[in-house]
Motif scaffolding. Structure first.
Motif, PDB file in Angstrom:
ATOM      1  N   VAL A  43       0.856  -1.180   0.000  1.00  0.00           N
ATOM      2  CA  VAL A  43       0.000   0.000   0.000  1.00  0.00           C
ATOM      3  C   VAL A  43       0.893   1.231   0.000  1.00  0.00           C
ATOM      4  O   VAL A  43       1.826   1.339   0.792  1.00  0.00           O
ATOM      5  CB  VAL A  43      -0.942   0.024   1.225  1.00  0.00           C
ATOM      6  CG1 VAL A  43      -1.777   1.293   1.247  1.00  0.00           C
ATOM      7  CG2 VAL A  43      -1.826  -1.212   1.238  1.00  0.00           C
ATOM      8  N   SER A  44       0.581   2.146  -0.885  1.00  0.00           N
ATOM      9  CA  SER A  44       1.348   3.378  -1.020  1.00  0.00           C
ATOM     10  C   SER A  44       0.387   4.549  -0.900  1.00  0.00           C
ATOM     11  O   SER A  44      -0.644   4.573  -1.572  1.00  0.00           O
ATOM     12  CB  SER A  44       2.035   3.358  -2.391  1.00  0.00           C
ATOM     13  OG  SER A  44       2.375   4.620  -2.823  1.00  0.00           O
ATOM     14  N   ALA A  62       6.421  -1.261  -2.694  1.00  0.00           N
ATOM     15  CA  ALA A  62       5.879  -1.747  -1.424  1.00  0.00           C
ATOM     16  C   ALA A  62       5.544  -3.233  -1.527  1.00  0.00           C
ATOM     17  O   ALA A  62       5.804  -4.015  -0.599  1.00  0.00           O
ATOM     18  CB  ALA A  62       4.637  -0.943  -1.025  1.00  0.00           C
ATOM     19  N   LEU A  63       4.987  -3.649  -2.666  1.00  0.00           N
ATOM     20  CA  LEU A  63       4.668  -5.060  -2.871  1.00  0.00           C
ATOM     21  C   LEU A  63       5.943  -5.901  -2.875  1.00  0.00           C
ATOM     22  O   LEU A  63       5.985  -6.976  -2.276  1.00  0.00           O
ATOM     23  CB  LEU A  63       3.897  -5.248  -4.184  1.00  0.00           C
ATOM     24  CG  LEU A  63       3.543  -6.681  -4.567  1.00  0.00           C
ATOM     25  CD1 LEU A  63       2.673  -7.327  -3.503  1.00  0.00           C
ATOM     26  CD2 LEU A  63       2.851  -6.696  -5.922  1.00  0.00           C
ATOM     27  N   THR A  75       2.865  -4.537   3.185  1.00  0.00           N
ATOM     28  CA  THR A  75       3.716  -3.383   3.482  1.00  0.00           C
ATOM     29  C   THR A  75       2.845  -2.144   3.388  1.00  0.00           C
ATOM     30  O   THR A  75       2.219  -1.894   2.358  1.00  0.00           O
ATOM     31  CB  THR A  75       4.900  -3.286   2.493  1.00  0.00           C
ATOM     32  OG1 THR A  75       5.693  -4.463   2.624  1.00  0.00           O
ATOM     33  CG2 THR A  75       5.751  -2.065   2.782  1.00  0.00           C
ATOM     34  N   VAL A  76       2.804  -1.395   4.487  1.00  0.00           N
ATOM     35  CA  VAL A  76       2.035  -0.157   4.545  1.00  0.00           C
ATOM     36  C   VAL A  76       2.784   0.794   5.480  1.00  0.00           C
ATOM     37  O   VAL A  76       3.375   0.354   6.467  1.00  0.00           O
ATOM     38  CB  VAL A  76       0.577  -0.421   5.004  1.00  0.00           C
ATOM     39  CG1 VAL A  76       0.512  -1.050   6.367  1.00  0.00           C
ATOM     40  CG2 VAL A  76      -0.262   0.833   4.963  1.00  0.00           C
ATOM     41  N   PHE A  77       2.803   2.070   5.144  1.00  0.00           N
ATOM     42  CA  PHE A  77       3.559   3.073   5.894  1.00  0.00           C
ATOM     43  C   PHE A  77       5.035   2.688   5.989  1.00  0.00           C
ATOM     44  O   PHE A  77       5.703   2.981   6.981  1.00  0.00           O
ATOM     45  CB  PHE A  77       2.983   3.289   7.297  1.00  0.00           C
ATOM     46  CG  PHE A  77       1.556   3.749   7.322  1.00  0.00           C
ATOM     47  CD1 PHE A  77       1.155   4.864   6.600  1.00  0.00           C
ATOM     48  CD2 PHE A  77       0.595   3.077   8.065  1.00  0.00           C
ATOM     49  CE1 PHE A  77      -0.164   5.304   6.634  1.00  0.00           C
ATOM     50  CE2 PHE A  77      -0.722   3.505   8.096  1.00  0.00           C
ATOM     51  CZ  PHE A  77      -1.101   4.619   7.375  1.00  0.00           C
ATOM     52  N   GLY A  78       5.532   1.978   4.990  1.00  0.00           N
ATOM     53  CA  GLY A  78       6.945   1.594   4.955  1.00  0.00           C
ATOM     54  C   GLY A  78       7.312   0.437   5.861  1.00  0.00           C
ATOM     55  O   GLY A  78       8.482   0.097   5.997  1.00  0.00           O
ATOM     56  N   GLY A 183       9.252  -0.791  15.175  1.00  0.00           N
ATOM     57  CA  GLY A 183       8.813   0.152  14.149  1.00  0.00           C
ATOM     58  C   GLY A 183       7.494  -0.215  13.498  1.00  0.00           C
ATOM     59  O   GLY A 183       6.805   0.633  12.938  1.00  0.00           O
ATOM     60  N   LYS A 184       7.113  -1.478  13.573  1.00  0.00           N
ATOM     61  CA  LYS A 184       5.856  -1.924  12.958  1.00  0.00           C
ATOM     62  C   LYS A 184       4.634  -1.285  13.614  1.00  0.00           C
ATOM     63  O   LYS A 184       3.577  -1.197  13.005  1.00  0.00           O
ATOM     64  CB  LYS A 184       5.747  -3.445  13.030  1.00  0.00           C
ATOM     65  CG  LYS A 184       6.820  -4.160  12.238  1.00  0.00           C
ATOM     66  CD  LYS A 184       6.762  -5.650  12.461  1.00  0.00           C
ATOM     67  CE  LYS A 184       7.876  -6.367  11.711  1.00  0.00           C
ATOM     68  NZ  LYS A 184       7.842  -7.816  11.966  1.00  0.00           N
ATOM     69  N   LEU A 185       4.798  -0.822  14.859  1.00  0.00           N
ATOM     70  CA  LEU A 185       3.685  -0.173  15.555  1.00  0.00           C
ATOM     71  C   LEU A 185       3.237   1.087  14.820  1.00  0.00           C
ATOM     72  O   LEU A 185       2.125   1.566  14.994  1.00  0.00           O
ATOM     73  CB  LEU A 185       4.088   0.157  17.000  1.00  0.00           C
ATOM     74  CG  LEU A 185       2.989   0.620  17.939  1.00  0.00           C
ATOM     75  CD1 LEU A 185       1.876  -0.408  18.043  1.00  0.00           C
ATOM     76  CD2 LEU A 185       3.557   0.937  19.306  1.00  0.00           C
TER      77      LEU A 185
END
Length: 197
Positions: A43-44, A62-63, A75-78, A183-185
């Protein structure tokens, strides 16, 4: 673009994130939970006037991040996470949103969480290294800084001291989430922040 087994969808960012989770669940049902069949997503977030070619390129990146990290992820928000983690992070976002909407935590404290997330993520990366430099150890202070910030800012508007202590104790759950997710939070936090802009 669409070809083979790829989809490229454009829509409101929060709806696309929801749709990604929904599509993953439906795909898992469709393949009878076959562990050999994977569903990866990227997701971008883009501004409205971004050219579609750039949107496609960023989304493809991102994919690829999802696929390079072992497939069957988003992958979302990096940040790249497994689908189970993604569901857990959606639950965390609901908790953060509830605290925000009840004025137990203000927007400034949510923005401050970005710093702690960055520090916790860096700590996880550092601990995986064989050699840690003294300059890098700054990230290890996030627990103390988080506790200090929570004590000063959480439940400021609550007059009852017992209730305030309970609220702070509940909010300290965030420290455990930082330990677990690092960082995933950011996926949970940014979901709340962007939805309340």
């Amino acid at each position: 673009f669409a070809g083979g087994d790829d989809l490229f969808l454009i829509g409101p960012w929060n709806r696309i994130i929801e749709l990604s989770g929904y599509l993953q669940i439906r795909f898992e049902e469709y393949v009878c939970k076959n562990p050999e069949a994977h569903f990866s997503a990227g997701v971008s977030l883009q501004k409205a006037n971004t050219p579609v070619a750039k949107m496609a390129g960023d989304t493809e990146s991102a994919l690829e991040a999802s696929k390079q990290s072992g497939r069957n992820q988003i992958t979302v928000f990096g940040e790249t996470v497994k689908w189970r983690e993604f569901e857990d992070l959606k639950g965390i976002a609901k908790s953060l949103e509830a605290w925000r909407s009840e004025n137990l935590v203000n927007n400034a404290e949510l923005f401050r969480l970005n710093r702690f997330i960055a520090m916790a993520g860096l700590e996880k990366a550092l601990l995986a290294e064989k050699e840690i430099h003294l300059d890098d150890m700054e990230a290890l202070k996030w627990r103390a800084l988080f506790r200090y910030s929570a004590e000063r800012n959480i439940g400021k508007n609550v007059k009852d001291e017992n209730k305030k202590a309970t609220i702070r104790k509940d909010f300290n759950q965030v420290a455990a989430w930082l330990e677990d997710y690092g960082g995933k939070l950011r996926i949970a936090l940014w979901n709340v922040i962007y939805n309340n802009r």
